[in-house]
Design an enzyme around this catalytic site. Sequence first.
Site, PDB file in Angstrom:
ATOM      1  CB  SER A  99      -0.904   0.077   1.185  1.00 60.71           C
ATOM      2  OG  SER A  99      -1.489   1.357   1.372  1.00 60.71           O
ATOM      3  CE1 TYR A 152      -4.048  -2.241   4.952  1.00 67.95           C
ATOM      4  CE2 TYR A 152      -3.438   0.227   4.715  1.00 67.95           C
ATOM      5  CZ  TYR A 152      -3.904  -0.828   4.290  1.00 67.95           C
ATOM      6  OH  TYR A 152      -4.148  -1.256   2.897  1.00 67.95           O
TER       7      TYR A 152
HETATM    8  P1  NAP Z   1     -11.257  -5.807   0.686  1.00 66.40           P
HETATM    9  O1  NAP Z   1     -12.491  -5.147  -0.014  1.00 66.40           O
HETATM   10  O2  NAP Z   1     -11.973  -5.243   1.972  1.00 66.40           O
HETATM   11  O3  NAP Z   1     -11.383  -7.199   0.540  1.00 66.40           O
HETATM   12  C1  NAP Z   1     -10.566  -7.738   1.440  1.00 66.40           C
HETATM   13  C2  NAP Z   1     -10.601  -9.211   1.087  1.00 66.40           C
HETATM   14  O4  NAP Z   1      -9.383 -10.028   1.816  1.00 66.40           O
HETATM   15  C3  NAP Z   1     -11.697 -10.005   1.038  1.00 66.40           C
HETATM   16  O5  NAP Z   1     -11.849 -10.937  -0.168  1.00 66.40           O
HETATM   17  C4  NAP Z   1     -11.724 -10.798   2.499  1.00 66.40           C
HETATM   18  O6  NAP Z   1     -12.257 -12.064   2.354  1.00 66.40           O
HETATM   19  C5  NAP Z   1     -10.296 -11.267   2.564  1.00 66.40           C
HETATM   20  N1  NAP Z   1      -9.801 -11.530   3.754  1.00 66.40           N
HETATM   21  C6  NAP Z   1      -9.810 -10.417   4.801  1.00 66.40           C
HETATM   22  N2  NAP Z   1      -9.010 -11.074   5.875  1.00 66.40           N
HETATM   23  C7  NAP Z   1      -8.633 -12.482   5.554  1.00 66.40           C
HETATM   24  C8  NAP Z   1      -8.021 -13.864   6.190  1.00 66.40           C
HETATM   25  N3  NAP Z   1      -7.849 -13.836   7.320  1.00 66.40           N
HETATM   26  N4  NAP Z   1      -7.673 -14.834   5.369  1.00 66.40           N
HETATM   27  C9  NAP Z   1      -8.248 -14.619   3.951  1.00 66.40           C
HETATM   28  N5  NAP Z   1      -8.807 -13.719   3.535  1.00 66.40           N
HETATM   29  C10 NAP Z   1      -9.131 -12.612   4.092  1.00 66.40           C
HETATM   30  O7  NAP Z   1      -9.846  -5.482   0.312  1.00 66.40           O
HETATM   31  P2  NAP Z   1      -9.244  -4.450  -0.954  1.00 66.40           P
HETATM   32  O8  NAP Z   1      -9.690  -3.177  -0.661  1.00 66.40           O
HETATM   33  O9  NAP Z   1      -9.611  -5.162  -2.331  1.00 66.40           O
HETATM   34  O10 NAP Z   1      -7.681  -4.727  -0.448  1.00 66.40           O
HETATM   35  C11 NAP Z   1      -7.133  -5.776  -0.963  1.00 66.40           C
HETATM   36  C12 NAP Z   1      -5.597  -5.449  -0.480  1.00 66.40           C
HETATM   37  O11 NAP Z   1      -5.209  -4.261  -1.380  1.00 66.40           O
HETATM   38  C13 NAP Z   1      -5.123  -5.383   0.929  1.00 66.40           C
HETATM   39  O12 NAP Z   1      -3.927  -6.134   1.044  1.00 66.40           O
HETATM   40  C14 NAP Z   1      -5.263  -3.944   1.013  1.00 66.40           C
HETATM   41  O13 NAP Z   1      -4.377  -3.637   2.077  1.00 66.40           O
HETATM   42  C15 NAP Z   1      -4.598  -3.341  -0.214  1.00 66.40           C
HETATM   43  N6  NAP Z   1      -4.900  -1.825  -0.321  1.00 66.40           N
HETATM   44  C16 NAP Z   1      -5.994  -1.534  -0.612  1.00 66.40           C
HETATM   45  C17 NAP Z   1      -6.249  -0.257  -0.973  1.00 66.40           C
HETATM   46  C18 NAP Z   1      -7.615   0.588  -1.129  1.00 66.40           C
HETATM   47  O14 NAP Z   1      -7.809   1.608  -1.321  1.00 66.40           O
HETATM   48  N7  NAP Z   1      -8.666  -0.331  -1.045  1.00 66.40           N
HETATM   49  C19 NAP Z   1      -5.400   0.898  -0.980  1.00 66.40           C
HETATM   50  C20 NAP Z   1      -3.919   0.103  -0.741  1.00 66.40           C
HETATM   51  C21 NAP Z   1      -3.915  -1.252  -0.377  1.00 66.40           C
HETATM   52  P3  NAP Z   1     -13.728 -12.344   3.120  1.00 66.40           P
HETATM   53  O15 NAP Z   1     -14.532 -11.352   2.488  1.00 66.40           O
HETATM   54  O16 NAP Z   1     -14.119 -13.920   2.725  1.00 66.40           O
HETATM   55  O17 NAP Z   1     -13.743 -12.168   4.595  1.00 66.40           O
END
Ligand code: NAP
Length: 244
Positions: free
Chosen positions: A139, A153
């Site tokens: 991130s 985080y």
């Molecule tokens: P999100 O929409 O909150 O989705 C999170 C996903 O992770 C869901 O599929 C969830 O599964 C799964 N998950 C959570 N805890 C888990 C565990 N212990 N074991 C297995 N799966 C788990 O997240 P996102 O925004 O797409 O983010 C994805 C990645 O990108 C993350 O690493 C995040 O830090 C990074 N990121 C996101 C952003 C942003 O702005 N969105 C920015 C920078 C980095 P369930 O639904 O089954 O619980």
Amino acid sequence: MALALVTGASRGIGRATAILLAREGYTVAVNYHQNVQAADEVVNLIKASGGKAFTVQADVGDEAQVEAMFARLDQQQEPLTALVNNAGILFTQSRVEALSAERINRVLKTNVTGYFLCCREAVKRMTLPLGGAIVNVSSAAARLGAPFEYVDYAASKGAVDTLTTGLALEVAAQGIRVNAVRPGLIYTEMHASGGEPGRVDRVKSMLPMQRGGQPEEVAQAIVWLLSEKASYVTGSFLELAGGK
Ligand code: NAP
């Protein structure tokens, strides 16, 4: 063709990546933690457009569950050649002085231990002559620190960056490439977990590009890093943060 595991692929960036990888011809293992319905939907979408995918439930922070997940992958015909470490969590916006050890440890367990465990199991399987490629979803917070929001985080993503650098060097001669993407503000449901579903729209005007990113824009970079087009790229970080 080859097998790709995408952790946290039931929604957001992981979902978009799974769909794009299937379009590129990978068989995709769609990992999820709790939301079986959403994971099934991703698999059904992929199958409906002629791709191959299956769900695989596991909490990536739990060693036994990760081992069981990889044992399931071993039963597939295709060898595992791609891992996207994407499953990540954050909690409600807070200053450091209000963080509990319990919260900090939960964040580190999923975002750091989970990435390590999946890297460990993938590296054991990505043997020559095929080798493999790993993309860790970090991130921009690793650079920016996420002050007043979630420094825990951000610190977990700093650890992901160090894991990426160290592991890339360890396995480069084994035909395994390890890279990371650093997304900025992406439209996903993760911001609701931080207590502010509309966060991207609130702060987007502060970005040089004046807009948030879409999960598909991150997925494109991940799929490129996994592909042969990036065959000489390892230990690298791609910023996907609208210029910030
Ligand atoms: P999100 O929409 O909150 O989705 C999170 C996903 O992770 C869901 O599929 C969830 O599964 C799964 N998950 C959570 N805890 C888990 C565990 N212990 N074991 C297995 N799966 C788990 O997240 P996102 O925004 O797409 O983010 C994805 C990645 O990108 C993350 O690493 C995040 O830090 C990074 N990121 C996101 C952003 C942003 O702005 N969105 C920015 C920078 C980095 P369930 O639904 O089954 O619980």
